[in-house]
Design a protein around this motif. Structure first.
Motif, PDB file in Angstrom:
ATOM      1  N   PHE A   9       4.309  -0.960  -8.642  1.00 29.99           N
ATOM      2  CA  PHE A   9       5.393  -1.081  -7.675  1.00 29.99           C
ATOM      3  C   PHE A   9       5.255   0.046  -6.651  1.00 29.99           C
ATOM      4  CE2 PHE A   9       6.758  -3.057 -11.574  1.00 29.99           C
ATOM      5  CZ  PHE A   9       7.326  -4.240 -11.138  1.00 29.99           C
ATOM      6  N   PRO A  10       4.392  -0.138  -5.637  1.00 31.10           N
ATOM      7  CA  PRO A  10       4.174   0.940  -4.661  1.00 31.10           C
ATOM      8  C   PRO A  10       5.478   1.366  -3.987  1.00 31.10           C
ATOM      9  CG  PRO A  10       2.669  -0.898  -4.285  1.00 31.10           C
ATOM     10  CD  PRO A  10       3.669  -1.350  -5.298  1.00 31.10           C
ATOM     11  N   LEU A 148      -4.465  -1.548   3.073  1.00 29.57           N
ATOM     12  CA  LEU A 148      -3.482  -1.078   2.091  1.00 29.57           C
ATOM     13  C   LEU A 148      -3.153  -2.157   1.064  1.00 29.57           C
ATOM     14  CD1 LEU A 148      -1.072   1.211   4.084  1.00 29.57           C
ATOM     15  CD2 LEU A 148      -2.870   1.837   2.478  1.00 29.57           C
ATOM     16  N   ALA A 149      -3.155  -3.410   1.461  1.00 28.71           N
ATOM     17  CA  ALA A 149      -2.915  -4.490   0.500  1.00 28.71           C
ATOM     18  C   ALA A 149      -4.039  -4.523  -0.536  1.00 28.71           C
ATOM     19  CB  ALA A 149      -2.798  -5.830   1.219  1.00 28.71           C
ATOM     20  N   LEU A 155      -5.197  -0.695  -7.181  1.00 27.81           N
ATOM     21  CA  LEU A 155      -4.513   0.387  -7.888  1.00 27.81           C
ATOM     22  C   LEU A 155      -3.229  -0.087  -8.578  1.00 27.81           C
ATOM     23  CD1 LEU A 155      -4.894   3.114  -5.097  1.00 27.81           C
ATOM     24  CD2 LEU A 155      -6.294   2.861  -7.167  1.00 27.81           C
ATOM     25  N   SER A 156      -3.116  -1.376  -8.847  1.00 30.10           N
ATOM     26  CA  SER A 156      -1.862  -1.931  -9.352  1.00 30.10           C
ATOM     27  C   SER A 156      -1.456  -1.393 -10.727  1.00 30.10           C
ATOM     28  CB  SER A 156      -1.933  -3.462  -9.399  1.00 30.10           C
ATOM     29  OG  SER A 156      -2.925  -3.875 -10.326  1.00 30.10           O
ATOM     30  N   LEU A 170       4.082  -4.324   1.260  1.00 36.52           N
ATOM     31  CA  LEU A 170       3.170  -4.580   0.159  1.00 36.52           C
ATOM     32  C   LEU A 170       3.920  -5.321  -0.942  1.00 36.52           C
ATOM     33  CD1 LEU A 170       1.504  -1.055  -0.048  1.00 36.52           C
ATOM     34  CD2 LEU A 170       0.528  -3.122   0.964  1.00 36.52           C
ATOM     35  N   HIS A 171       3.218  -6.149  -1.677  1.00 36.90           N
ATOM     36  CA  HIS A 171       3.817  -6.920  -2.768  1.00 36.90           C
ATOM     37  C   HIS A 171       4.491  -5.980  -3.769  1.00 36.90           C
ATOM     38  CE1 HIS A 171       4.378 -10.205  -5.524  1.00 36.90           C
ATOM     39  NE2 HIS A 171       3.779  -9.516  -6.477  1.00 36.90           N
ATOM     40  N   ASP A 172       5.729  -6.290  -4.120  1.00 35.49           N
ATOM     41  CA  ASP A 172       6.520  -5.533  -5.105  1.00 35.49           C
ATOM     42  C   ASP A 172       6.761  -4.080  -4.715  1.00 35.49           C
ATOM     43  OD1 ASP A 172       6.961  -7.663  -6.837  1.00 35.49           O
ATOM     44  OD2 ASP A 172       5.141  -7.259  -7.995  1.00 35.49           O
ATOM     45  N   SER A 173       6.723  -3.771  -3.429  1.00 35.35           N
ATOM     46  CA  SER A 173       6.922  -2.380  -3.003  1.00 35.35           C
ATOM     47  C   SER A 173       8.390  -2.086  -2.770  1.00 35.35           C
ATOM     48  CB  SER A 173       6.124  -2.087  -1.729  1.00 35.35           C
ATOM     49  OG  SER A 173       6.611  -2.847  -0.641  1.00 35.35           O
TER      50      SER A 173
END
Length: 178
Positions: A9-10, A148-149, A155-156, A170-173
């Motif tokens: 979760f960035p 960055l995506a 780096l998830s 970004l997804h889930d950021s």
């Protein structure tokens, strides 16, 4: 105010120059302040955070060395280095310059190329916490978003915190405005 940082979760810190984004990253990394941060098991001291964190500053230093040496992953495979360079859209430039063993200097790269090489270092890091200080400053918006995506996806399984002047989606950021 509590800041909860979780793998996958960035966290994106958005603010103007002087709003404290870089200082907060340095504090998280244990570079400034001697406070302890609460972790899952116990508090993490500044020296412990330094050992667990990679802080990628926006003003990337390029060493007079090979591309391989500048990627800061002495045990890394050529395959992973090329994957990192491709993720940051620098692979063709490096191929045309002579490959991983080509000698480079700071003045041989544009600011955007130096920044992308710096982001390739982040791609190759092995630490559980990765902090990116204004990673797209010298890139156009679309290229910065793509890179960055890819980095966030790669780096998830890590904690990722990004500081920026403009929002990055970004997804889930989680986006925090300072």
């Amino acid at each position: 105010m509590a800041l909860c940082l979780r793998p996958g979760f960035p966290t994106v810190l958005v603010g103007t120059s002087g709003s404290g984004k870089s200082s907060l990253l340095k504090q998280i990394a244990g570079w400034i302040g001697e406070d302890a941060f609460e972790g899952t098991e116990a508090g993490l001291s500044a020296p412990q955070r330094r050992a667990l964190t990679t802080l990628v500053l926006h003003d990337a230093a390029i060493l007079d060395d090979t591309v391989r040496g500048n990627l800061f992953d002495p045990e890394g495979s050529d395959t992973m280095m090329w994957q990192a360079l491709a993720a940051v859209e620098l692979d063709e430039r490096i191929r045309s310059a002579g490959g991983l063993d080509a000698w480079i200097r700071q003045d041989m790269l544009s600011l955007g190329e130096a920044q992308r090489l710096n982001l390739a270092r982040a791609f190759l890091t092995h630490t559980p916490v990765v902090l990116l200080d204004e990673p797209t400053e010298h890139l156009d918006t679309a290229q910065g978003q793509r890179i960055l995506a890819r980095l966030a996806d790669h780096l998830s399984n890590r904690i990722v915190v990004i500081s920026t002047h403009r929002p990055i989606w970004l997804h889930d950021s989680t986006i925090l405005e300072l």
